[in-house]
Design an enzyme around this catalytic site. Structure first.
Site, PDB file in Angstrom:
ATOM      1  N   HIS A  15    -113.587  32.724 -29.512  1.00  0.00           N
ATOM      2  CA  HIS A  15    -112.605  33.222 -29.706  1.00  0.00           C
ATOM      3  C   HIS A  15    -112.906  34.841 -30.382  1.00  0.00           C
ATOM      4  CE1 HIS A  15    -111.119  29.145 -30.788  1.00  0.00           C
ATOM      5  NE2 HIS A  15    -110.113  29.449 -30.133  1.00  0.00           N
ATOM      6  N   LYS A  52    -112.790  29.995 -20.271  1.00  0.00           N
ATOM      7  CA  LYS A  52    -112.865  28.673 -20.633  1.00  0.00           C
ATOM      8  C   LYS A  52    -111.614  27.887 -19.977  1.00  0.00           C
ATOM      9  CE  LYS A  52    -113.758  24.895 -23.285  1.00  0.00           C
ATOM     10  NZ  LYS A  52    -112.692  24.375 -23.665  1.00  0.00           N
ATOM     11  N   ASP A  53    -110.540  28.291 -20.489  1.00  0.00           N
ATOM     12  CA  ASP A  53    -109.380  27.364 -19.783  1.00  0.00           C
ATOM     13  C   ASP A  53    -108.899  28.314 -18.617  1.00  0.00           C
ATOM     14  OD1 ASP A  53    -108.881  25.505 -22.326  1.00  0.00           O
ATOM     15  OD2 ASP A  53    -109.375  27.721 -23.052  1.00  0.00           O
ATOM     16  N   MET A  96    -105.072  29.076 -31.316  1.00  0.00           N
ATOM     17  CA  MET A  96    -104.617  27.669 -32.100  1.00  0.00           C
ATOM     18  C   MET A  96    -105.771  27.502 -33.507  1.00  0.00           C
ATOM     19  SD  MET A  96    -102.993  25.270 -29.410  1.00  0.00           S
ATOM     20  CE  MET A  96    -104.450  24.264 -29.078  1.00  0.00           C
ATOM     21  N   GLY A  97    -106.332  28.545 -33.712  1.00  0.00           N
ATOM     22  CA  GLY A  97    -107.141  28.676 -34.802  1.00  0.00           C
ATOM     23  C   GLY A  97    -108.594  27.653 -34.777  1.00  0.00           C
ATOM     24  N   LEU A 139    -111.274  28.680 -35.231  1.00  0.00           N
ATOM     25  CA  LEU A 139    -111.900  29.876 -34.540  1.00  0.00           C
ATOM     26  C   LEU A 139    -113.635  29.747 -34.432  1.00  0.00           C
ATOM     27  CD1 LEU A 139    -110.037  32.888 -35.780  1.00  0.00           C
ATOM     28  CD2 LEU A 139    -109.476  31.504 -33.953  1.00  0.00           C
TER      29      LEU A 139
END
Ligand code: AMP
Length: 287
Positions: A34, A158-159, A27-28, A30
Site C-alpha cells: 500500500h 497485485k489485484d 481497505m486498511g 496497510l
C-alpha cells in the site's frame, strides 16, 4: 496528515485543495505494498488522499468481511509522513496529505441499494469465484471517485483483474455515468481520473504482500511463496512446454493448495488458490 472522518469533512477540505490530487483507495491493514502506492501517488500530484474503507458490497456472503483485519492506529502511523531526518531505524517517508475514513453512511446513505455494474473484464477468473465482487468494487470506487474527485487514482497490479475492471469502468465513463445518475441522482458525475498501476510488492521469499497474509498459520506461511515460484516456473517454461500450466497445477495441489484458476490473460499469468482457509491471489507478466 489531515484525518477526515466524514464525507462532509472531505468535501470541505477538497474544496480548498489547489493543484493536482492523487487518490489511493484501500481497505486498511496497510503494508509496504500500500505504501508503494502512496509513494507513486506523490510523483503525480501535490496532494495525496488515501482512503480506508472496508467495503461490505465487495464481499460475498461466505467471505471474510467480519474478520477482515482492521488496525486503524497502526495504519495512521504508517501514513503519517516521517520528518527529516527520520526516527532512528526508520525511513524517510513522504506519507499521505489526507486520510479519508468514511463511515458506512457516507458511502451508502441509502443503504447498499445502489450498484454499478462491472464490465466484461470482470468475467472469468475472480469473477467466476466471487459473485458480485467486481460490481461491489466498481460501486465503491465510483462513489469514492465522485467524492474525492481525483486527477489520478493509484491501484496495485497485485489485484490485476481489479485494475483491468477499473480501467474499463473509466474508459466506459459515459455509460457508467448514466448508470450512476440513474441510481444516485444526488451525486454529480465527474470525469474519471487517470488510472495508474503499480507493480506488486513482495516479501523477501516472493510471497505477494497482502493484508490477508496474517490469516496464514506458520506452516502455511512457509508454503505460500510456492504460488509465486510456480508462476515463475510456468512463465519460463510456457514457450517450450505446453504442459507447464498443468504441471504447476499438479505441484500446487500435491502441496495442499486448492486451486481455483491458473490462467493466461492480458499477457499475464494469474492464479487464485486456497491454502487452508486463506484465499491467495497473484499474477506475473509473461514477458
Ligand atoms: P486492499 O487494501 O487490499 O483493497 O488494496 C488496496 C490497494 O493496494 C489495491 O489497489 C491493491 O491492488 C493494492 N495492493 C495490495 N497489495 C499490494 C502489493 N503487494 N503490492 C502492490 N499493491 C498492492
Amino acid at each position: 496528515m489531515e484525518i477526515l472522518k466524514s464525507y462532509s469533512a472531505l468535501k470541505q477540505e477538497r474544496a480548498a485543495i489547489t493543484g493536482k490530487t492523487a487518490f489511493v483507495p484501500t481497505m486498511g491493514a496497510l503494508h509496504d505494498g500500500h505504501l508503494a502506492l502512496v509513494k507513486e501517488a506523490k510523483k503525480y500530484a501535490d496532494n495525496v488522499i488515501v482512503s480506508i474503507f472496508v467495503n461490505p458490497t465487495q464481499f460475498g456472503k461466505n467471505e471474510d468481511f467480519g474478520k477482515y483485519p482492521r488496525n486503524i492506529e497502526s495504519d495512521i502511523a504508517k501514513l503519517t509522513p516521517h520528518p527529516f531526518p527520520p526516527p532512528q531505524g526508520g525511513r524517510v517517508r513522504e506519507g499521505a496529505d489526507f486520510l479519508y475514513l468514511p463511515q458506512i453512511e457516507d458511502i451508502y446513505p441509502d443503504g447498499e441499494k445502489i450498484s454499478v455494474k462491472a464490465g466484461k473484464n470482470a468475467e472469468g477468473l475472480d469473477g467466476d469465484f466471487r459473485t458480485g465482487h467486481f460490481d461491489g468494487v466498481c460501486t465503491v470506487v465510483s462513489i469514492l471517485f465522485d467524492q474525492v474527485q481525483p486527477d489520478f487514482a493509484i491501484f496495485g497490479e497485485k489485484d490485476y483483474q481489479q485494475l483491468m475492471v477499473i480501467r474499463e469502468m473509466c474508459e466506459q465513463q459515459t455509460e457508467t455515468s448514466e448508470l450512476k445518475t440513474k441510481s444516485r441522482s444526488q451525486f454529480t458525475v465527474h470525469s474519471s481520473p487517470t488510472i495508474i498501476g503499480v507493480p506488486t510488492l513482495r516479501e523477501a521469499d516472493g510471497l505477494a504482500m497482502s493484508s490477508r497474509n496474517v490469516y496464514l498459520s506458520a506452516e502455511e506461511r512457509k508454503l505460500a511463496p510456492m504460488i509465486y515460484k510456480e508462476l515463475c516456473v510456468v512463465r519460463d517454461a510456457l514457450r517450450v512446454d505446453n504442459k507447464a500450466i498443468s504441471k504447476a497445477q499438479d505441484a500446487l495441489t500435491q502441496h495442499g493448495f486448492k486451486l481455483q484458476y491458473l490462467e493466461q490473460r492480458w499477457n499475464r499469468l494469474l492464479i487464485a488458490a486456497y491454502l487452508g482457509n486463506t484465499r491467495l491471489i497473484d499474477n506475473i507478466a509473461l514477458d
